[in-house]
Design an enzyme around this catalytic site. Structure first.
Site, mmCIF file in Angstrom:
data_model
loop_
_atom_site.group_PDB
_atom_site.id
_atom_site.type_symbol
_atom_site.label_atom_id
_atom_site.label_comp_id
_atom_site.label_asym_id
_atom_site.label_seq_id
_atom_site.Cartn_x
_atom_site.Cartn_y
_atom_site.Cartn_z
ATOM 1 N N GLY A 8 0.943 -1.204 0.070
ATOM 2 C CA GLY A 8 0.038 0.059 -0.179
ATOM 3 C C GLY A 8 0.953 1.295 -0.101
ATOM 4 O O GLY A 8 1.622 1.410 0.847
ATOM 5 N N ALA A 9 0.839 1.975 -0.973
ATOM 6 C CA ALA A 9 1.611 3.348 -1.271
ATOM 7 C C ALA A 9 0.877 4.561 -0.694
ATOM 8 O O ALA A 9 1.515 5.634 -1.368
ATOM 9 C CB ALA A 9 2.116 3.314 -2.643
ATOM 10 N N GLY A 10 -0.309 4.383 -0.095
ATOM 11 C CA GLY A 10 -0.812 5.666 0.405
ATOM 12 C C GLY A 10 -0.101 6.436 1.435
ATOM 13 O O GLY A 10 1.085 6.214 1.525
ATOM 14 N N MET A 12 0.225 6.577 4.986
ATOM 15 C CA MET A 12 0.866 5.821 5.892
ATOM 16 C C MET A 12 2.017 4.909 5.519
ATOM 17 O O MET A 12 3.072 4.876 6.004
ATOM 18 C CB MET A 12 -0.111 5.237 6.940
ATOM 19 C CG MET A 12 0.791 4.752 8.115
ATOM 20 S SD MET A 12 1.846 6.163 9.352
ATOM 21 C CE MET A 12 0.588 6.814 10.066
ATOM 22 N N LYS A 108 -6.265 0.511 10.749
ATOM 23 C CA LYS A 108 -7.041 0.495 11.900
ATOM 24 C C LYS A 108 -8.631 0.389 11.704
ATOM 25 O O LYS A 108 -9.050 1.038 10.751
ATOM 26 C CB LYS A 108 -6.619 1.745 12.773
ATOM 27 C CG LYS A 108 -5.324 1.844 13.147
ATOM 28 C CD LYS A 108 -4.848 3.340 13.426
ATOM 29 C CE LYS A 108 -3.422 3.463 13.897
ATOM 30 N NZ LYS A 108 -3.092 4.795 14.023
ATOM 31 N N GLY A 144 -0.868 4.460 17.909
ATOM 32 C CA GLY A 144 -0.440 5.580 18.671
ATOM 33 C C GLY A 144 -0.356 6.901 17.827
ATOM 34 O O GLY A 144 -0.939 6.937 16.722
ATOM 35 N N ALA A 148 1.044 10.491 9.316
ATOM 36 C CA ALA A 148 1.834 10.087 8.256
ATOM 37 C C ALA A 148 3.124 11.005 7.878
ATOM 38 O O ALA A 148 4.221 10.933 7.893
ATOM 39 C CB ALA A 148 1.034 9.448 6.883
ATOM 40 N N LYS A 199 -10.945 5.340 18.922
ATOM 41 C CA LYS A 199 -10.471 6.812 18.868
ATOM 42 C C LYS A 199 -11.015 7.670 17.666
ATOM 43 O O LYS A 199 -11.464 8.710 17.977
ATOM 44 C CB LYS A 199 -8.909 6.990 19.187
ATOM 45 C CG LYS A 199 -8.053 6.452 17.969
ATOM 46 C CD LYS A 199 -7.756 7.667 17.035
ATOM 47 C CE LYS A 199 -6.801 7.458 15.988
ATOM 48 N NZ LYS A 199 -7.371 6.464 15.024
ATOM 49 N N ARG A 267 -10.253 14.446 9.609
ATOM 50 C CA ARG A 267 -11.544 14.110 8.993
ATOM 51 C C ARG A 267 -12.797 13.767 10.124
ATOM 52 O O ARG A 267 -13.753 14.124 10.073
ATOM 53 C CB ARG A 267 -11.548 12.987 7.965
ATOM 54 C CG ARG A 267 -10.765 13.553 6.625
ATOM 55 C CD ARG A 267 -10.629 12.595 5.715
ATOM 56 N NE ARG A 267 -9.466 11.369 6.348
ATOM 57 C CZ ARG A 267 -9.093 10.592 5.247
ATOM 58 N NH1 ARG A 267 -9.470 10.528 4.134
ATOM 59 N NH2 ARG A 267 -8.239 9.685 5.634
#
Lengths: 354, 354
Positions: A8-10, A12, A108, A144, A148, A199, A267
């Site tokens: 995944g290159a998003g 994070m 998450k 935590g 990113a 959270k 967001r």
């Protein structure tokens, strides 16, 4: 030095390139079918299109069709895929896993398992491990307060790596920890992942308190936000322990720390602010959908409440001890009026957890 | 309905007029010698000069010379005096106390007791009670995320009243609690007051993380702030339990809740921001002194560190387990460079509390 593949290159996934490369690891970044433009840009030596920031040159990039090559020989494979796509992508990943490879995950949230139950993401991954690899692939979950882009900027950051296999957590810690990207380890995956998911849900409530400022009288509601913050922590503690987790992650980086960060901006808070300022939840969600904005906290409120009700059915908690989650559910899914609901919430919450 | 005298007409003292009057109590507001202009304005029916907001008309106001009349026949006397003047003013107040009167206090911080030891404010009050009233005056301490002006605005608020005499706490709760000003009670005075004092100290660190944004690269440091927030909670837990307190207030309104609020805005954060943005601590403190701004967090860092060292001497804690407090002391009192110190801090803190 380890060979590490990031799936995944998003935002994070690509941010992790920084500490992992700084530590001298061989880092490979695999882009999903949605990441083609990102990989194009990186191969051309341009900034990452999401961060507008360059990645370290040493990273090897792979298109979605190159998963086999990307994973081949890796010591650690890190899943950095959106929560809704995580299971599907991991079904491909397992095809290339070898015994002893560590699987990390920065994703998450909640999702439905194969039986249709709402579960935390570790379950989504575990149920996809083929029989022949069972107990041979340790999982490590990352949580935590960690935006990113700040990891790319090399801003001092502290995160938690959670694994029931502490040696795996320590291996990944050793691979990733730098002077500025600090890593704590824990064996409490349940509590860590519960906080990581919830959270976002509770942050929508914090956002409402920020939004109340925009109502007719223009009064700040920082007292309300401080109270909601506290009650969110209390309810995450109840949920985490009902699931079999401990309190340390709740009051540590995955819970208190990440809730603080999430309440600052982003967001989830934005959705809460829109509702707090006077939009109904349906209006606010429709508006954000129109703008193409996905808000993790919105499904997390529903999933979290479903999990809570299931736990209550099993006698593991009393649903009345979660007035904040119940109130958020009513505001977000039943269009209960936000201001009045929060006022009533605070009446119920004060003293409810002691 | 009770008769309640508020000692001190500053921000918090006068804000309490709102819930106490709404509940139908007879409320009296006594102004210190520094509050003459405030009492003048209130008697003239004008806005409170600090809040720029009117108090409810029913409140009876008294000048500093009228303490006897102000306290005469009161059921509850609430101290709302700055921490440095608290002892002196309370020495006058005790002259008019009768057995069974409850003494509340909204003042927070540390001060020197008669033996020169640094103690939390409950000790400052208790040592001034005359022999004849010993054990006949219950004390109730107020903590939690609560900005005074928002109490006047009737913004939903949740606070904690702490007393070793739970009936006294409940009496004051009954007198003060409204639909929007919510009150929880606890018997853990130590932990409540430790958090009330130390949240100001640790907030200076949160402010630094905000200030780093103003350095050359202009990078937000929200990750750093989230980590510092977490470590502040961990250290308040160590300090509170070493003093004999419990964890509940640390993770409740007096600790987590008030630290969240204090990190949002205010003078403690402002001091931290100034240092974070590049001023040395001496420069930042001199600048705020010039502007007439008192910052409670500054002495709290020194007092808190002295208390910690004393506890360490007594074998009740290990000073190495408080790297954040030690680092803040070095930055604030020894002009250690803030950015480098925070980076080193995070290295030490990550994993130090688990």
């Amino acid at each position: 030095m380890a060979k590490i593949t990031i799936i995944g290159a998003g935002a994070m996934g690509s941010a992790l390139v920084m500490p992992l490369t700084r530590n001298g690891n061989e880092v490979r970044l695999w882009g999903s079918p949605l990441d083609d433009e990102i990989i194009d840009a990186l191969k051309a030596g341009e900034n990452h299109p999401k961060h507008k920031f360059p990645l370290l040159k040493d990273v090897k990039t792979f298109y979605s069709t190159q998963m086999k090559e990307a994973i081949d020989g890796a010591d650690i494979v890190i899943m950095a895929i959106t929560s809704d796509a995580l299971g599907d992508v991991f079904e491909q990943v397992v095809l290339y896993l070898q015994p002893g490879m560590i699987v990390g995950s920065v994703t998450k949230g909640f999702n439905s398992d194969h039986n249709g139950n709402i579960v935390l993401l570790p379950e989504i991954l575990k149920e996809r491990v083929p029989e022949v690899l069972k107990d041979k692939i340790p999982f490590v979950f990352v949580a935590g307060p960690c935006k990113a882009i700040e990891v790319l900027w090399e801003v001092p950051t502290s995160v938690t790596y959670a694994s029931t296999n502490i040696e795996a957590a320590k291996s990944m810690q050793k691979a990733a920890m730098t002077n500025v990207y600090r890593v704590d380890v824990t064996t409490d995956v349940i509590s860590t992942e519960l906080c990581a998911a919830m959270k976002n849900a509770y942050c929508v409530g914090l956002g409402m308190a920020e939004g109340f400022f925009k109502r007719e009288k223009g009064y700040l509601h920082k007292n309300t936000k401080g109270a909601l913050f506290t009650f969110a922590l209390s309810e995450m503690a109840i949920l985490a322990t009902a699931l079999g987790g401990t309190l340390a992650p709740v009051y540590g980086l995955p819970g208190a720390g990440d809730l603080e960060l999430t309440g600052e901006a982003g967001r989830n808070r934005m959705l809460g602010e829109a509702i707090g300022s006077g939009l109904s939840a349906s209006q606010a969600i429709a508006k954000m959908k129109d703008e193409g904005i996905t808000v993790e906290g919105y499904p997390a409120i529903n999933f979290g409440y479903l999990v809570a009700k299931e736990l209550a059915k099993q006698g593991k908690l009393q649903i009345e001890r979660l007035p904040l989650l119940k109130g958020l559910y009513e505001i977000l899914y039943e269009d209960a009026p936000a201001y009045k609901s929060v006022e009533l919430l605070l009446q119920e919450c004060t003293g409810a957890y002691s």
